[in-house]
Design a protein around this motif. Structure first.
Motif, short mmCIF file in Angstrom:
data_model
loop_
_atom_site.label_atom_id
_atom_site.label_comp_id
_atom_site.label_asym_id
_atom_site.label_seq_id
_atom_site.Cartn_x
_atom_site.Cartn_y
_atom_site.Cartn_z
N ALA A 1 0.84 -1.20 0.00
CA ALA A 1 0.00 0.00 0.00
C ALA A 1 0.88 1.26 0.00
N PRO A 2 0.29 2.42 -0.22
CA PRO A 2 1.04 3.67 -0.07
C PRO A 2 1.62 3.79 1.35
N THR A 3 2.83 4.30 1.43
CA THR A 3 3.47 4.53 2.72
C THR A 3 2.97 5.85 3.30
N LEU A 4 2.61 5.84 4.57
CA LEU A 4 2.08 7.02 5.24
C LEU A 4 3.18 7.72 6.03
N ARG A 5 3.05 9.05 6.14
CA ARG A 5 3.94 9.85 6.97
C ARG A 5 3.20 10.28 8.23
#
Length: 443
Positions: free
Chosen positions: A387-391
């Motif tokens: 999945a997209p990596t979150l900050r």
């Protein structure tokens, strides 16, 4: 004898994630991740990929082998129905030089060498040239009918090499069962009262303040006599929900020698599964993270598929739920199962959070409903990739989402995250308008 041990255990005052705390779980702008769309390119179209973790050094930093970084993932053939993937889960490794494009190197272990009929989540240590792959041995090797016995195991040894064509991990590995539940601190399968039994997800951690070598894991708290459990201050039926975060200690520091210790955290009366526990130490604070599902909360509570977290001033400190309730990252209300199995790790002053792309475009269907869809529809609605990596930023006992990066993008130490975020948002907006027009109501 059990009652005497239980009385002694009462005096240890294990920190609790209480019903009162969890009753405050609410989606907010600081905790809800953006809608996820299918990526243009998947990590590997031949595989379902879900729980993923990094090869790390003993101090917790990401290992680099001649410019390569390595991730380990649970995998299954993509032709398999998504709901069946756990029954054949195989540990594979992937490598990358840029943290964006991941190449599958193949299975980690030789066929039939690992314990269990399949392997579930764990962690990976690279220490002075030695490899240690901690995993959950689910079931028994060679069994004809699946069982759900869980033990914590390690495959140590092997060789990691690089050349002009990439990176390779080869055996043989020495496999050992490291830990089994003792029935005192941690529930045995025969003691289980709950909806799901757990003793899994080993996570290697060396305490930077004390030097203590630990292995965290997911477990359940034994409830020998529900009628005398006044210390939990919950109804008897709620005691069936008894998740905990366990810990074992290696007095010598040897990653293959462990002794069980009392849990770091319990959620008795609150939640049954505190999955994939792991710790980040930042600015002197210990952040303990776990993943959990909406359906594993006690029925009187409303939780989500989400990353939850707690903070203390030491590994065995009095943990306080982050953001009051414990909720750190969850999916949008109209895409409640789009990602799962979050892993947090430090990047400069921030925390990055990876996960896998789970079920999407459900249009109000529950996961039980999905299991009754035609096979092609079950496949279409399952992401099965990174999945997209979150900050994320953390300040004492509060956290806040800063945005998202690309699918499977695990940035290098010197990468400029604000610039990357701007590029990702612009690209996502373009793709959204192309696919849904300017009025996408799901965003």
């Amino acid at each position: 004898m059990l009652d005497e041990r239980w009385a002694d255990r009462d005096a240890r005052a294990v920190p609790q994630w209480t019903r009162r705390q969890a009753a405050g779980i609410r989606r907010t702008d600081e905790t809800v991740a953006p809608i996820v769309y299918p990526p243009d390119e998947q990590t590997d179209r031949d595989l379902h990929i879900w729980d993923t973790w990094l090869l790390r050094n003993r101090d917790g930093s990401i290992a680099e082998i001649d410019g390569y970084r390595v991730i380990l993932s649970l995998t299954a053939p993509a032709a398999l129905l998504p709901g069946k993937r756990h029954d054949v889960a195989t540990l594979r490794y992937f490598y990358s030089t840029d943290g964006r494009d991941w190449t599958c190197g193949g299975p980690v272990f030789e066929d039939g060498a690992a314990f269990g009929s399949r392997q579930w989540a764990g962690s990976a240590l690279y220490d002075d040239g030695q490899l240690y792959f901690f995993y959950t041995a689910a079931g028994s090797r060679g069994e004809d009918e699946l069982t759900y016995t869980q033990r914590i195991a390690v495959g140590s040894g092997g060789t990691i090499t690089t050349d002009g064509d990439g990176l390779s991990i080869t055996g043989p590995f020495d496999h050992e069962i490291l830990l089994e539940p003792d029935g005192e601190h941690y529930e045995r399968e025969a003691q289980s009262r709950g909806m799901i039994y757990t003793f899994r997800d080993p996570w290697f951690f060396e305490d930077p303040q004390t030097g203590e070598t630990c292995l965290l894991f997911e477990a359940n708290t034994p409830i020998p006599d529900p009628d005398r459990e006044a210390r939990f201050d919950v109804d008897r039926d709620a005691l069936d929900f008894n998740g905990s975060v366990g810990v074992a200690v290696s007095p010598s520091g040897d990653p293959t020698e462990w002794e069980l210790d009392a849990p770091l955290l319990e959620a008795v009366g609150t939640n049954q599964e505190l999955e994939r526990p792991h710790v980040i130490v930042q600015d002197g604070s210990y952040y303990l993270f776990i993943s959990s599902h909406e359906h594993t909360f006690e029925p009187g509570l409303e939780g989500y598929d989400a990353l939850y977290g707690f903070v203390a001033d030491s590994l065995r400190g009095e943990y306080t739920p982050l953001n009051g309730s414990g909720l750190v990252v969850t999916n949008p209300a109209d895409a409640p199962f789009q990602t799962y199995s979050w892993l947090a790790y430090p990047h400069r002053e921030e925390i990055l959070v990876s996960s896998f792309f789970n079920y999407y475009d459900l249009q109000g269907l529950s996961l039980d409903d999905v299991a009754h869809l035609p096979p092609a529809e079950q496949q279409r609605r399952f992401g099965g990739t990174l999945a997209p990596t979150l900050r994320l930023t953390a300040n004492s006992d509060e956290t806040r989402l800063l945005g998202a990066l690309e699918h499977g993008h695990l940035p290098l130490p010197d990468e400029d995250l604000p610039r990357l975020l701007a590029e990702y948002v612009a690209d996502t907006n373009d793709r959204t308008k192309t696919t849904y027009g300017d009025g996408d109501a799901r965003r």
